[in-house]
Design an enzyme around this catalytic site. Structure first.
Site, mmCIF file in Angstrom:
data_model
loop_
_atom_site.group_PDB
_atom_site.id
_atom_site.type_symbol
_atom_site.label_atom_id
_atom_site.label_comp_id
_atom_site.label_asym_id
_atom_site.label_seq_id
_atom_site.Cartn_x
_atom_site.Cartn_y
_atom_site.Cartn_z
ATOM 1 N N HIS A 128 0.773 -1.222 0.185
ATOM 2 C CA HIS A 128 0.050 -0.061 -0.006
ATOM 3 C C HIS A 128 0.836 1.291 0.078
ATOM 4 O O HIS A 128 1.621 1.321 1.090
ATOM 5 C CB HIS A 128 -0.952 -0.043 1.295
ATOM 6 C CG HIS A 128 -1.654 1.027 1.374
ATOM 7 N ND1 HIS A 128 -2.000 1.934 2.492
ATOM 8 C CD2 HIS A 128 -2.880 1.421 0.664
ATOM 9 C CE1 HIS A 128 -2.808 2.828 2.210
ATOM 10 N NE2 HIS A 128 -3.478 2.648 1.161
ATOM 11 N N GLU A 151 0.310 -0.406 -4.681
ATOM 12 C CA GLU A 151 -0.901 0.523 -4.910
ATOM 13 C C GLU A 151 -0.178 2.063 -4.745
ATOM 14 O O GLU A 151 0.387 2.026 -3.706
ATOM 15 C CB GLU A 151 -1.973 0.428 -3.942
ATOM 16 C CG GLU A 151 -3.091 1.146 -3.897
ATOM 17 C CD GLU A 151 -2.861 2.595 -3.287
ATOM 18 O OE1 GLU A 151 -4.133 3.021 -3.139
ATOM 19 O OE2 GLU A 151 -1.906 2.558 -2.430
ATOM 20 N N ASP A 154 -0.482 6.517 -5.736
ATOM 21 C CA ASP A 154 -1.559 7.721 -5.820
ATOM 22 C C ASP A 154 -1.169 8.776 -6.710
ATOM 23 O O ASP A 154 -0.273 9.588 -6.210
ATOM 24 C CB ASP A 154 -1.656 8.148 -4.444
ATOM 25 C CG ASP A 154 -2.055 7.096 -3.523
ATOM 26 O OD1 ASP A 154 -3.353 6.468 -3.437
ATOM 27 O OD2 ASP A 154 -1.114 6.502 -2.457
ATOM 28 N N HIS A 199 -0.286 10.745 -2.045
ATOM 29 C CA HIS A 199 -1.777 10.272 -1.537
ATOM 30 C C HIS A 199 -2.556 11.555 -1.095
ATOM 31 O O HIS A 199 -3.825 11.629 -1.573
ATOM 32 C CB HIS A 199 -1.661 9.195 -0.425
ATOM 33 C CG HIS A 199 -2.842 9.007 0.129
ATOM 34 N ND1 HIS A 199 -3.365 9.582 1.111
ATOM 35 C CD2 HIS A 199 -3.635 7.970 -0.111
ATOM 36 C CE1 HIS A 199 -4.839 9.116 1.311
ATOM 37 N NE2 HIS A 199 -4.693 7.933 0.614
#
Length: 305
Positions: free
Chosen positions: A46, A74, A76, A89
């Site tokens: 993450h 993952e 952003d 993020h």
């Protein structure tokens, strides 16, 4: 002597080879995420998998994770004032950099002067990367999963086409409509889709997005109620993902975290997303099958475990 030994261990780890995911094309990407019942547990970092000295959404952090375990990430994407796509993020810089204010209020040239902070708030040597840099870096090493922030769908679609990146870049989608847009425009695209209820499952089927293009996010908790969704999705050949980032990663007891990570796979999930992917990989070693057709996709260096 103890200090010298620790320093040598750190240097050895920094030189350790990356443990990559060996996926060459979209056919292999779809096969990697196809549920068979005899699959290798998959770890997702993450925001890359943060740890002391390594910030989120940073190439150095991705490489640090890959020195311990094969994983996908993952990340952003966000837009600058002059429409450059960078990794961040939050909508603001304050938490993760030594800058302040909104990302969208700065040009890319202005953002270059800032440095990223690690999870303890320490300013590092690392700068904010662009999405172009990360897509280029990731090819042949791993898969990156683009979360949906403020980048328009059409711009994201153009990025994937520009880099011919559908074999190693997948897209998080929150609705069947988002998935349908990408599916109609990017041949072979793969999704991390929110499919937490039967109603959402039916929505994807009505949209005409094939299940072979979907890995399903089913929620942040291990609970008996997940079994119904696991069964429905597995019957369609779809792997299911739990995200421990807002739940089990927050447990202060390492043994409790380890047990939760193990239970995630024991209860039927196939993918675990975590802020602590290195810790997850260590916790689930015994759950990796000795033989699996999916093993060919994992380039592991057992000495780095």
């Amino acid at each position: 002597m103890l200090i010298s030994s620790i320093c040598n261990q750190v240097l050895a780890q920094q030189k350790a080879p990356l443990q990559t995911l060996k996926i060459k094309n979209t056919r292999e990407l779809h096969d990697f995420f196809k549920y068979t019942g005899l699959d290798v547990p998959i770890v997702s970092g993450h925001r890359g998998g943060t740890t002391k000295g390594f910030p989120e959404n940073c190439i150095a952090t991705f490489e640090n994770t890959l020195r311990h375990t094969p994983a996908f990430f993952e990340i952003d994407p966000r837009l600058t004032k002059d429409s450059v796509v960078v990794l961040m993020h939050d909508a603001t810089l304050d938490r993760t950099t030594n800058g302040t204010g909104k990302v969208s209020d700065y040009t890319w040239a202005e953002l270059k002067k800032f440095k990223l902070k690690d999870p303890e708030g320490n300013v590092t040597e690392y700068g904010i990367p662009t999405l172009d840099e990360v897509i280029t870096w990731s090819k042949g090493k791993t898969i990156i999963n683009l979360d949906k922030k403020d980048v328009p769908l059409a711009m994201t679609m153009k990025k994937l086409k520009k880099h011919n990146a559908a074999a190693h870049v997948m897209l998080t989608v929150h609705t069947p409509e988002q998935a349908k847009y990408y599916y109609d425009n990017i041949p072979g695209v793969m999704f991390s889709a929110f499919v937490k209820t039967k109603k959402e499952l039916e929505g994807y089927e009505k949209a005409g997005v094939p299940w072979s293009s979907i890995m399903a996010y089913v929620g942040p908790e291990n609970k008996p109620e997940n079994k119904e969704m696991y069964d429905l999705l597995h019957a369609r050949g779809v792997m299911c993902m739990i995200s421990a980032a807002p739940t089990y990663d927050k447990l202060t007891d390492p043994e409790a975290r380890k047990k939760a990570y193990q239970q995630t796979f024991e209860m039927g999930a196939d993918v675990l997303e975590s802020d602590l992917p290195i810790e997850v990989a260590a916790a689930i070693q015994a759950q990796i099958p000795k033989t699996s057709k999916k093993a060919k996709y994992f380039n592991r260096n057992t000495q780095a475990q």
